[in-house]
Write an enzyme that holds these catalytic residues in place. Sequence first.
Site, mmCIF file in Angstrom:
data_model
loop_
_atom_site.group_PDB
_atom_site.id
_atom_site.type_symbol
_atom_site.label_atom_id
_atom_site.label_comp_id
_atom_site.label_asym_id
_atom_site.label_seq_id
_atom_site.Cartn_x
_atom_site.Cartn_y
_atom_site.Cartn_z
ATOM 1 N N GLU A 159 -7.896 14.757 -4.040
ATOM 2 C CA GLU A 159 -7.090 14.795 -5.261
ATOM 3 C C GLU A 159 -7.678 15.809 -6.228
ATOM 4 O O GLU A 159 -8.897 15.979 -6.277
ATOM 5 C CB GLU A 159 -7.111 13.433 -5.942
ATOM 6 C CG GLU A 159 -6.522 12.320 -5.124
ATOM 7 C CD GLU A 159 -6.433 11.063 -5.966
ATOM 8 O OE1 GLU A 159 -5.425 10.903 -6.661
ATOM 9 O OE2 GLU A 159 -7.388 10.273 -5.942
ATOM 10 N N ASP A 194 0.899 -1.154 0.000
ATOM 11 C CA ASP A 194 0.000 0.000 0.000
ATOM 12 C C ASP A 194 0.933 1.199 0.000
ATOM 13 O O ASP A 194 1.611 1.473 1.002
ATOM 14 C CB ASP A 194 -0.864 0.002 1.269
ATOM 15 C CG ASP A 194 -1.821 1.182 1.290
ATOM 16 O OD1 ASP A 194 -1.379 2.310 1.007
ATOM 17 O OD2 ASP A 194 -3.005 0.988 1.596
ATOM 18 N N HIS A 195 0.986 1.928 -1.124
ATOM 19 C CA HIS A 195 2.070 2.909 -1.241
ATOM 20 C C HIS A 195 1.953 4.059 -0.241
ATOM 21 O O HIS A 195 2.920 4.745 0.023
ATOM 22 C CB HIS A 195 2.207 3.421 -2.686
ATOM 23 C CG HIS A 195 1.229 4.493 -3.064
ATOM 24 N ND1 HIS A 195 -0.059 4.213 -3.473
ATOM 25 C CD2 HIS A 195 1.329 5.842 -3.102
ATOM 26 C CE1 HIS A 195 -0.685 5.354 -3.732
ATOM 27 N NE2 HIS A 195 0.133 6.356 -3.524
ATOM 28 N N HIS A 242 -5.729 2.933 1.520
ATOM 29 C CA HIS A 242 -4.911 4.047 2.006
ATOM 30 C C HIS A 242 -5.502 4.721 3.252
ATOM 31 O O HIS A 242 -4.815 4.918 4.248
ATOM 32 C CB HIS A 242 -4.740 5.102 0.912
ATOM 33 C CG HIS A 242 -4.245 4.550 -0.395
ATOM 34 N ND1 HIS A 242 -3.347 3.512 -0.474
ATOM 35 C CD2 HIS A 242 -4.512 4.900 -1.680
ATOM 36 C CE1 HIS A 242 -3.089 3.250 -1.750
ATOM 37 N NE2 HIS A 242 -3.789 4.072 -2.492
HETATM 38 C C1 BG6 Z 1 -3.751 5.038 -5.952
HETATM 39 C C2 BG6 Z 1 -5.138 5.126 -6.508
HETATM 40 O O1 BG6 Z 1 -3.607 3.923 -5.134
HETATM 41 O O2 BG6 Z 1 -3.503 6.224 -5.182
HETATM 42 C C3 BG6 Z 1 -5.305 6.367 -7.368
HETATM 43 O O3 BG6 Z 1 -5.395 3.967 -7.295
HETATM 44 C C4 BG6 Z 1 -4.910 7.596 -6.598
HETATM 45 O O4 BG6 Z 1 -6.636 6.481 -7.829
HETATM 46 C C5 BG6 Z 1 -3.554 7.414 -5.949
HETATM 47 O O5 BG6 Z 1 -4.874 8.685 -7.503
HETATM 48 C C6 BG6 Z 1 -3.241 8.564 -5.004
HETATM 49 O O6 BG6 Z 1 -1.931 8.435 -4.561
HETATM 50 P P1 BG6 Z 1 -1.101 9.717 -4.103
HETATM 51 O O7 BG6 Z 1 0.180 9.149 -3.605
HETATM 52 O O8 BG6 Z 1 -0.963 10.594 -5.315
HETATM 53 O O9 BG6 Z 1 -1.914 10.377 -3.036
#
Ligand code: BG6
Length: 507
Positions: free
Chosen positions: A233, A194-195, A257
């Site tokens: 976003e 989960d990044h 997330h």
């Molecule tokens: C991803 C989602 O896991 O996270 C995307 O699939 C989203 O839809 C993205 O835009 C958001 O990541 P970050 O790091 O830009 O907040």
Amino acid sequence: MTAILTNPLRVGLRQERVIPPQCLVIFGASGDLTHRKLVPALFELHRQRRLPSEFAVLGCARRPWSDDDFRQRMGEALAAEIAEHPTAWEHFSQGLFYEPVDLQQSDHLVRLAGRLDALDRLRATRGNRTFYLSVSPEFYGSGCRALAGAGLLADPERSRVVIEKPFGRDYGSAQALNKVVQACAKESQVFRIDHYLGKETVQNILVLRFANTIFEPLWNRNYISSIQITAAETVGVEERAGYYETAGALRDMVQNHLTQILALTAMEPPGRFDPEAIRNEKAKVLQAAHLANEEEAWKCCVRGQYSAGGTKEHPLPGYRGEPGVNPNSTTETYVAMKLFINNWRWQGVPFYLRTGKRLPKRLSEVVLTFREAPVHLFDAAGGAPTANQLILRIQPDEGAEIKFEVKAPGSGMRSRPVDMGFSYDESFGEPSDEGYVRLLADAMLGDTTLFTRSDEVEAAWRLYTPLLKLIEDSPWQIPVHPYEARTWGPGASDNLLAEDGLIWRRP
Ligand code: BG6
């Protein structure tokens, strides 16, 4: 003697750990993630001199590319960085290889095993392998089976598998996938990524809470009245309609997330800082979490979908007008909801989660609002005195701030709110690494701390089951409210808080 992958417990959890010799195998190497995130993250690790020289990346996909094709395509994606660091790229790209592989074909697996042995000899990678499944989610289970069937996951010390999100579509499918994966590999070999957990500021939640004495005594229902977690976003669905139409904001952002941020914010202190102790506490708090009203789930969740908006100069299409989206789509691009955590620390404290695409700002944050002072001795300069807040800014402008009242200048004794802030940029002066840099390094080190364990992922899905069921069985009960692109979501999400006498923070 053959070196084995390093045990994280032996090296401790210091920042710079040495990644052992190994081959990182990326399945789905022709896809977006590989050139947008994975290879750039590996190049960054190379430039930080954190990759060993005995290292190789083997890209695998169905396309009949050669090693040179793969290097060239990755080079095109990284053109700007390469222009600044041409020598580093020359060196790094020599470690990039490609093998056409269809994981469903057993003869391809045999060929893959042979190629890996050859790379071990060529690059001295010593049989240590990290397999990254960046493939379509329906292939996670069969991909693991194929690797296990070819004997490539047999050695738990030398082989690992990284699995992208989404891990399942609901509680039942996540359980079924866990069963398949666990039949192929030990839990210690499995890295569900989960990044968000790779973000410095998300990890900072743990440090802020457990390395200081000033916060933790207040971090409970006696002092905190509510918590908001936001991931906003500005982008729309981009070119990902195919995936997003089947996911929606609840599956795409909330279940993973936002729920991970919730777990770190609400968990109990671990007995020690090791992967299992931390994951135990995260799993426990998720097991105690529930929707504010499970029987009538529509009362505690608002869904929205962006409609056309923007300005005359920069008009923005609505979600239904985006390429690849069904013109009658009811997929949500916005979710707001209210949860409770049924334990001694949090009983009765509402947690509000919200996320949306095409909102006015890109920003992720956690806002802890403290209870008001029991007696108001002073008049407030701005009307009513404001409750103290601690704001953890996850991105952008990473840092934290506290809002509190001070005496307003002048002869009277009136109070007014001020901020005291900390910024990563000002304090440390260097940008934090992309989440994938940290997570890829950790996976190659075998450190599972920042990856989701099987029980955590199941608990996260179980939490949203009443909602997912409602959306499936009686979607009219939980309608998708339109909101204009570049606004803060549908009005109904404000009502969710207004019922509790609260408002969303508007940063
Ligand atoms: C991803 C989602 O896991 O996270 C995307 O699939 C989203 O839809 C993205 O835009 C958001 O990541 P970050 O790091 O830009 O907040």
